[in-house]
Design a protein around this motif. Structure first.
Motif, PDB file in Angstrom:
ATOM      1  N   TYR A  13      36.727  24.039  53.934  1.00 47.78           N
ATOM      2  CA  TYR A  13      36.926  23.022  54.978  1.00 47.78           C
ATOM      3  C   TYR A  13      35.987  23.278  56.150  1.00 47.78           C
ATOM      4  O   TYR A  13      35.376  22.346  56.699  1.00 47.78           O
ATOM      5  CB  TYR A  13      38.377  23.041  55.448  1.00 47.78           C
ATOM      6  N   GLU A  14      35.866  24.532  56.520  1.00 49.84           N
ATOM      7  CA  GLU A  14      35.006  24.890  57.643  1.00 49.84           C
ATOM      8  C   GLU A  14      33.525  24.679  57.322  1.00 49.84           C
ATOM      9  O   GLU A  14      32.749  24.253  58.179  1.00 49.84           O
ATOM     10  CB  GLU A  14      35.243  26.353  58.020  1.00 49.84           C
ATOM     11  N   LYS A  15      33.121  24.932  56.054  1.00 49.89           N
ATOM     12  CA  LYS A  15      31.707  24.887  55.680  1.00 49.89           C
ATOM     13  C   LYS A  15      31.229  23.491  55.298  1.00 49.89           C
ATOM     14  O   LYS A  15      30.127  23.084  55.684  1.00 49.89           O
ATOM     15  CB  LYS A  15      31.451  25.850  54.523  1.00 49.89           C
ATOM     16  N   ILE A  16      32.047  22.752  54.524  1.00 52.76           N
ATOM     17  CA  ILE A  16      31.558  21.477  53.974  1.00 52.76           C
ATOM     18  C   ILE A  16      32.459  20.290  54.275  1.00 52.76           C
ATOM     19  O   ILE A  16      32.174  19.173  53.845  1.00 52.76           O
ATOM     20  CB  ILE A  16      31.345  21.586  52.436  1.00 52.76           C
ATOM     21  N   GLY A  17      33.555  20.494  54.991  1.00 51.95           N
ATOM     22  CA  GLY A  17      34.425  19.384  55.342  1.00 51.95           C
ATOM     23  C   GLY A  17      35.513  19.141  54.309  1.00 51.95           C
ATOM     24  O   GLY A  17      35.446  19.598  53.162  1.00 51.95           O
ATOM     25  N   PHE A  18      36.530  18.378  54.718  1.00 53.94           N
ATOM     26  CA  PHE A  18      37.716  18.174  53.878  1.00 53.94           C
ATOM     27  C   PHE A  18      37.385  17.394  52.609  1.00 53.94           C
ATOM     28  O   PHE A  18      37.900  17.707  51.528  1.00 53.94           O
ATOM     29  CB  PHE A  18      38.788  17.429  54.680  1.00 53.94           C
TER      30      PHE A  18
END
Length: 456
Positions: free
Chosen positions: A399-404
């Motif tokens: 989630y932090e790196k590529i989004g939900f």
């Protein structure tokens, strides 16, 4: 007759009952069966309420005490890790320890540590607070593993011909705990502070201890000769374990990510975010008894539930965002609808796993009884804990790196892989059995042909 003076439930073929009694289901529960259901329902309800009330306000309190986000994540994650380890140990030694003693002791310790969790705000901040959090979470994980492993083993012993139906019905109480936990916990937290939700729930759990001591039957059985290693190395069991991992990981993925996505994407008030989760929890709780009943009444449907449940779950996670390659606009009503479908597909996939592992174990020479039920129960809890640890950990990172949107799609690939692998296995199994049947029929015809000249 059982210890309570009621007729025992019919046992599976291969047990001590005559063959003609196997497969018959009584219209009403005996007193012993009713008591077992009450005990199991109480631990399902209370454990899920405790699980669900922890998330909304504990991280905030932990931050006040000097715990970083990483440490808070580790406090949550260590629970699943120790459930995994404890489940394997308790599943192996349940018969020696005693199912009733393990269940009651687990409930007692769980109630005590729930109360202790409520007084952690009185502990000095910093390293002492963090150490106490880990200690209490580890103790709670071990006690929960003891109670749930013993509970499922006792249920399997009490309802040998209706395992999926009973387990599916009890998931209603798990879903109810997930639904009631956040609003009740939030109300108590806002009204009375941090301590009251945990102390009140812990006292309720402790009150069930004398009740369970009185009503729970005390089953005795000889230790089995088989091990977890022999069970997990069966190809079918290994694949079902992978299915359990993927489903647990998918559900765990939503814990740290979905609320953040909803707040950021739809700008909902924080109090309404919990309502979004209701679609998943309610649909799972309502559909699970149905899939349990169908799994027991029509065992041939289990393979279809396992395969298509995973494939539908994979599709749901592709649409949660939705994944950008689909070019579908993210809308709140669509998200809630997908969560409802995901709850149904999760029930479709989870409920048949236990009876499938149990029947596979029996087919491969495991003795029918409490020892095998304990092994399967421990294995199920352990494999579920693996996914419960990986899902939130990996989900938070992605989630932090590529989004939900992309994180959910990658999570869905796990369910897709397990569903396709399970489907391929069932196809190979069907092909192998068909060839074996054809060869057997040809062998029978050849024997009859060879006997013809002697009969003329």
């Amino acid at each position: 007759m059982d210890a309570a003076g009621e007729p025992e439930a019919p046992r599976s073929p291969g047990g001590d009952d005559p063959p003609e009694s196997a497969g018959k289901t009584p219209m009403w529960l005996s007193r012993e069966q009713l008591f077992v259901v009450i005990s199991a329902a109480s631990i399902n309800l209370c454990s899920m309420m405790y699980y669900s009330i922890l998330g909304p306000f504990f991280p905030k309190e932990a931050e006040k005490k000097g715990a970083s986000d990483t440490v808070i994540g580790m406090i949550f994650g260590c629970y699943s890790l120790f459930v995994l380890l404890a489940s394997l140990v308790f599943g192996k030694y349940l018969v020696r320890i005693g199912a009733k003693f393990m269940f009651v002791a687990g409930v007692f310790v769980s109630g005590g540590v729930t109360v202790l969790f409520g007084v952690l705000d009185q502990v000095p901040e910093g390293l002492i607070f963090i150490a106490m959090c880990f200690l209490v979470r580890v103790a709670d994980a071990i006690s929960f593993a003891a109670a749930i492993t013993a509970s499922v083993a006792i249920l399997t012993k009490t309802f040998p011909n209706n395992v999926a139906t009973v387990l599916g019905s009890l998931e209603t109480f798990s879903g109810l705990g997930l639904v009631l936990g956040p609003p009740i916990g939030g109300f108590l937290y806002q009204s009375f502070g941090y301590e009251v939700p945990f102390i009140l729930l812990g006292c309720i759990i402790l009150l069930t201890v004398p009740l369970n001591m009185c009503i729970l039957p005390d089953y005795e059985s000889d230790p089995g000769e088989h091990s977890f290693w022999k069970l997990i190395t069966l190809p079918k069991v290994a694949l079902i374990a992978f299915v359990i991992n993927s489903l647990s990981s998918c559900l765990g993925f939503l814990d740290p990510t979905l609320s953040l996505f909803v707040l950021e994407k739809f700008h909902l008030p924080a109090g309404y975010v919990g309502l979004v989760f209701l679609g998943l929890a309610l649909s799972y709780a309502i559909s699970s008894p149905l899939f349990g009943l169908l799994s027991d009444k029509m065992p041939h449907l289990r393979k279809w539930f396992l395969v298509f449940g995973n494939l539908i779950t994979a599709g749901c996670y592709m649409l949660l965002g939705p994944v950008p390659v689909l070019h579908i606009k993210s809308q709140l009503w669509l998200l809630v609808l997908i969560l409802v479908v995901n709850g149904i597909s999760s029930g479709m996939s989870v409920i048949p796993t236990f009876p499938e592992i149990l029947s596979c174990a029996y087919e491969n020479g495991f003795e029918e009884g409490l020892s095998t039920s304990a092994l399967v129960s421990g294995l199920f809890s352990a494999m579920w804990s693996v996914g419960a640890f990986i899902g939130p950990t990996l989900g938070g990172f992605l989630y932090e790196k590529i989004g939900f949107e992309w994180a959910a799609a990658i999570q869905g690939l796990w369910a897709l892989t397990s569903g396709l692998a399970m489907g391929l296995f069932y196809l190979l199994e069907y092909s192998r059995r068909r060839r074996s049947k054809i060869q057997k029929n040809l062998g029978t015809e050849e024997e009859q042909t060879a006997l013809l000249p002697d009969e003329i």
